[in-house]
Structures are given as C-alpha cells and as structure tokens.
Design an enzyme around this catalytic site. Structure first.
Site, mmCIF file in Angstrom:
data_model
loop_
_atom_site.group_PDB
_atom_site.id
_atom_site.type_symbol
_atom_site.label_atom_id
_atom_site.label_comp_id
_atom_site.label_asym_id
_atom_site.label_seq_id
_atom_site.Cartn_x
_atom_site.Cartn_y
_atom_site.Cartn_z
ATOM 1 N N SER A 144 0.853 -1.201 0.000
ATOM 2 C CA SER A 144 0.000 0.000 0.000
ATOM 3 C C SER A 144 0.883 1.242 0.000
ATOM 4 O O SER A 144 2.092 1.156 0.259
ATOM 5 C CB SER A 144 -0.841 -0.037 1.280
ATOM 6 O OG SER A 144 -1.354 1.227 1.604
ATOM 7 N N TYR A 157 -3.266 -0.063 10.114
ATOM 8 C CA TYR A 157 -3.124 -0.453 8.697
ATOM 9 C C TYR A 157 -1.710 -0.157 8.206
ATOM 10 O O TYR A 157 -1.077 -0.989 7.540
ATOM 11 C CB TYR A 157 -4.168 0.314 7.886
ATOM 12 C CG TYR A 157 -4.246 -0.031 6.415
ATOM 13 C CD1 TYR A 157 -4.911 -1.179 5.977
ATOM 14 C CD2 TYR A 157 -3.690 0.806 5.453
ATOM 15 C CE1 TYR A 157 -5.009 -1.481 4.619
ATOM 16 C CE2 TYR A 157 -3.781 0.516 4.101
ATOM 17 C CZ TYR A 157 -4.448 -0.632 3.687
ATOM 18 O OH TYR A 157 -4.543 -0.919 2.341
HETATM 19 P P1 NAP Z 1 -12.008 -4.770 -0.487
HETATM 20 O O1 NAP Z 1 -12.837 -4.399 -1.666
HETATM 21 O O2 NAP Z 1 -12.469 -4.407 0.860
HETATM 22 O O3 NAP Z 1 -11.723 -6.343 -0.560
HETATM 23 C C1 NAP Z 1 -11.020 -7.001 0.455
HETATM 24 C C2 NAP Z 1 -11.170 -8.484 0.286
HETATM 25 O O4 NAP Z 1 -10.447 -9.119 1.346
HETATM 26 C C3 NAP Z 1 -12.595 -8.961 0.374
HETATM 27 O O5 NAP Z 1 -12.830 -9.857 -0.668
HETATM 28 C C4 NAP Z 1 -12.667 -9.649 1.726
HETATM 29 O O6 NAP Z 1 -13.517 -10.767 1.741
HETATM 30 C C5 NAP Z 1 -11.255 -10.138 1.896
HETATM 31 N N1 NAP Z 1 -10.937 -10.357 3.306
HETATM 32 C C6 NAP Z 1 -10.990 -9.465 4.320
HETATM 33 N N2 NAP Z 1 -10.641 -10.052 5.483
HETATM 34 C C7 NAP Z 1 -10.361 -11.352 5.188
HETATM 35 C C8 NAP Z 1 -9.948 -12.465 5.957
HETATM 36 N N3 NAP Z 1 -9.740 -12.386 7.276
HETATM 37 N N4 NAP Z 1 -9.766 -13.658 5.329
HETATM 38 C C9 NAP Z 1 -9.986 -13.771 3.999
HETATM 39 N N5 NAP Z 1 -10.388 -12.752 3.211
HETATM 40 C C10 NAP Z 1 -10.567 -11.552 3.803
HETATM 41 O O7 NAP Z 1 -10.561 -4.138 -0.623
HETATM 42 P P2 NAP Z 1 -9.643 -3.793 -1.886
HETATM 43 O O8 NAP Z 1 -9.610 -2.338 -2.005
HETATM 44 O O9 NAP Z 1 -9.969 -4.651 -3.042
HETATM 45 O O10 NAP Z 1 -8.257 -4.235 -1.247
HETATM 46 C C11 NAP Z 1 -7.627 -5.464 -1.500
HETATM 47 C C12 NAP Z 1 -6.228 -5.395 -0.907
HETATM 48 O O11 NAP Z 1 -5.525 -4.308 -1.481
HETATM 49 C C13 NAP Z 1 -6.193 -5.147 0.603
HETATM 50 O O12 NAP Z 1 -5.106 -5.825 1.164
HETATM 51 C C14 NAP Z 1 -5.985 -3.651 0.686
HETATM 52 O O13 NAP Z 1 -5.428 -3.271 1.896
HETATM 53 C C15 NAP Z 1 -5.057 -3.432 -0.469
HETATM 54 N N6 NAP Z 1 -4.979 -2.080 -1.006
HETATM 55 C C16 NAP Z 1 -6.093 -1.411 -1.412
HETATM 56 C C17 NAP Z 1 -5.972 -0.143 -1.978
HETATM 57 C C18 NAP Z 1 -7.123 0.666 -2.475
HETATM 58 O O14 NAP Z 1 -6.943 1.858 -2.742
HETATM 59 N N7 NAP Z 1 -8.308 0.101 -2.636
HETATM 60 C C19 NAP Z 1 -4.712 0.418 -2.113
HETATM 61 C C20 NAP Z 1 -3.601 -0.294 -1.661
HETATM 62 C C21 NAP Z 1 -3.758 -1.542 -1.124
HETATM 63 P P3 NAP Z 1 -14.934 -10.725 2.529
HETATM 64 O O15 NAP Z 1 -15.837 -9.938 1.633
HETATM 65 O O16 NAP Z 1 -15.326 -12.125 2.674
HETATM 66 O O17 NAP Z 1 -14.668 -10.040 3.843
HETATM 67 C C1 GCO Z 2 -6.724 5.325 3.437
HETATM 68 C C2 GCO Z 2 -6.840 4.332 2.320
HETATM 69 C C3 GCO Z 2 -5.527 3.683 1.992
HETATM 70 C C4 GCO Z 2 -5.648 2.874 0.726
HETATM 71 C C5 GCO Z 2 -4.450 2.254 0.190
HETATM 72 C C6 GCO Z 2 -3.455 3.235 -0.287
HETATM 73 O O1 GCO Z 2 -7.638 5.352 4.259
HETATM 74 O O2 GCO Z 2 -5.770 6.116 3.428
HETATM 75 O O3 GCO Z 2 -7.826 3.412 2.528
HETATM 76 O O4 GCO Z 2 -4.919 3.122 3.049
HETATM 77 O O5 GCO Z 2 -6.677 1.968 0.756
HETATM 78 O O6 GCO Z 2 -3.931 1.198 0.934
HETATM 79 O O7 GCO Z 2 -2.440 2.616 -0.978
#
Ligand code: NAP
Ligand code: GCO
Length: 259
Positions: A144, A157
């Site tokens: 992230s 986080y």
């Molecule tokens: P999201 O839409 O909230 O999806 C998260 C997924 O993780 C869901 O499918 C959820 O499944 C699953 N999950 C949560 N807790 C779990 C557990 N204990 N065991 C198994 N599965 C679990 O989030 P996203 O934005 O796609 O993020 C995916 C990843 O990318 C995360 O690690 C997040 O931190 C990272 N990320 C996101 C962003 C962003 O801007 N969106 C940026 C950087 C990194 P359930 O529905 O069953 O809970």
């Molecule tokens: C926040 C965001 C972030 C992103 C992501 C950035 O609240 O600042 O949710 O943490 O999801 O991981 O790379």
C-alpha cells in the site's frame, strides 16, 4: 507472449471475491492460470462466483479466514487435491479500520495486524512446501501507499502494510534458494469498496488525493493487472524482494504548491 504466459499454473488469490483481488484473479486467468480464491463468508464467495461467471472465468472458491492457521491449512490441502499445488499466491485479503490512534482499541489494532500481516505469513507458509516440491513459485503481497507513508486514522493499517513490505523482502531472501520469488505490488489509491467511503460525493479526501496524484485521478483495478501478470510469470524470475508501486506517481511527488 510466452514469457508472460501462466498456462498450466494454479493461482490462489486471497480475498478474491471483489475489488483488487477479483481483478488480479481475472488478469491471471486471462494469462492462462487456473484460479482459486477465498472469502470470509458463503455470501461473499457467492458474490465472487457470480462475478467470475459473468467474466467467463472458471474459479473455485473456498470459505476461509486467512488469520486462522488451521482453516488455511485445510484450504490449501483441498486446493492441492482439487486443482493441484499452488504455483502463484497473491496475498490480497485485507481490512482497514480508520480510527484515530488515541481512540483505537488494542483489539482493533490486533485484528488489522492479524489479517493484513499475519494472514499473509500464514498463507505463504502454507503454500511454500508445495512450491518447493514443484521447483519454484511466485508470491505477490499486496502492500500500500501506507507501506511508506502515514496519515491520520490508519496507524494499524500502516503498521501492517509496512510490516508486509519487510515480510516480502525477508521471505524473498529466505526462499530465493528454492526458486520462489516473493515480491509485492503497492497500489496507490484505487477505486474499490474499501475506498468507497473516501470517494463519496463531496468527501474532502477525494479532491485531496486526486491533487496528490500526478496522474490526476484515482487508480482502477485494471491499472494493476499487467503488474500482477509480470510478477506471476517467468518474466520476473530474477526479481526478488521488490515492491512495485503502481500509484500514478504519488510517491514521486512532493505535492502541489498552494495557490
Ligand atoms: P475490499 O474491496 O475491501 O476487498 C477485500 C477483500 O479481502 C474482500 O474480498 C474480503 O472478503 C477479503 N478479506 C478481508 N478479510 C479477510 C480475511 N480475514 N480472510 C480472507 N479474506 C478476507 O478491498 P480492496 O480495495 O480490493 O483491497 C484489496 C487489498 O488491497 C487489501 O489488502 C488492501 O489493503 C489493499 N490495497 C487497497 C488499496 C485501495 O486503494 N483500494 C490500495 C492499496 C492496497 P470478505 O468480503 O469475505 O470479507
Ligand atoms: C486510506 C486508504 C488507503 C488505501 C491504500 C493506499 O484510508 O488512506 O484506505 O490506506 O486503501 O492502501 O495505498
């Protein structure tokens, strides 16, 4: 192109029923991999199944919490039996709790670390023996911006994602000898359900983050697909312990001068 082909490979994408996980699984399937994914509930699994079927992808889903070591072991044993040993793991499952540090309970802090950091270790450790047996593998952790930066409300986080960056480097060092490449993708701000609360109409964070991004927009899950294929394929066989940020330039930018 053959160098980027994943034909004959089995990939597990944790948290693959929506958002980034779903998109990355689609990308790996497009490159030829067989897909396994997991979610925390049958409802979430169903949502994923509908999305994969709409995309014409055959994917096998498992209910499994990545922070539960016994459940993960059982899931991996089942995948080994049903689809074959895992060649590619994307540690994508993650949660965020946006709470000011002074108000955050230790339980909430621990839960975020448990899922986002310890969960990645548990799943990596469970698939590694199969990869070693097969002569190699690919592990891609989803880091992230918070692997590098802090901001108000995301202490747990950021601690987890900073830890995940170092877990990536450390496992890369320990497992390179087994021909396992461990790397990470560091997505910028990507439009998914996780960030939906920050993109709501009129939310000040929305304009703020667009201004902080040289590319001038939120990322899409499609923006991450090519990087995932690269890190999952033989094209990255000499890439070890790298965090590849896909962030529209956020980490390169000091920010706009106030007008
Ligand atoms: P999201 O839409 O909230 O999806 C998260 C997924 O993780 C869901 O499918 C959820 O499944 C699953 N999950 C949560 N807790 C779990 C557990 N204990 N065991 C198994 N599965 C679990 O989030 P996203 O934005 O796609 O993020 C995916 C990843 O990318 C995360 O690690 C997040 O931190 C990272 N990320 C996101 C962003 C962003 O801007 N969106 C940026 C950087 C990194 P359930 O529905 O069953 O809970
Ligand atoms: C926040 C965001 C972030 C992103 C992501 C950035 O609240 O600042 O949710 O943490 O999801 O991981 O790379």
């Amino acid at each position: 192109m053959k160098r980027f082909s994943l034909e004959g490979k089995t990939a597990l994408v944790t948290g693959g029923s929506q958002g980034i996980g779903l998109a990355l699984a689609e990308a790996l399937a497009e490159a030829g991999a067989t897909i396994a994914y997991n979610a925390t509930s049958p409802e979430s699994l169903e949502k994923g199944a509908a999305a994969y079927s709409k995309a014409g992808i055959s994917a096998t889903g498992y209910v499994c919490d990545v922070s539960d070591e016994n459940a993960v072991r059982k899931m991996i044993a089942q995948i080994n039996k049903e689809l074959g040993k895992v060649d590619i793991l994307i540690n994508n499952a993650g949660i965020i709790k946006r709470i000011p540090a002074l108000e955050m309970s230790v339980e909430d802090f621990r839960r975020v670390i448990d899922v986002d950091l310890t969960g990645a270790f548990i799943v990596a450790k469970a698939v590694a023996p199969g990869m070693i047996e097969r002569g190699g593998g690919k592990i891609i952790n989803i880091c992230s911006m918070m692997s590098e930066l802090g901001r108000e409300t995301v202490a747990a986080y950021a601690s987890a994602k900073g830890g995940l960056k170092m877990l990536t480097r450390n496992l890369a060092c320990e497992w390179a000898a087994f021909n396992i490449q461990v790397n990470a993708i560091g997505p910028g701000y990507i439009a998914t359900p996780q960030t939906a609360p920050l993109r709501e109409n009129g939310h000040p964070f929305n304009n703020y983050i667009v201004a902080k991004t040289p590319a001038g927009r939120w990322g899409t899950t499609d923006d991450l697909k090519g990087t995932a294929i690269f890190l999952a394929s033989s094209a990255s066989d000499f890439v070890n312990g790298h965090i590849l940020y896909v962030d529209g330039g956020i980490l390169a930018y000091i920010g706009k001068q106030p007008q």
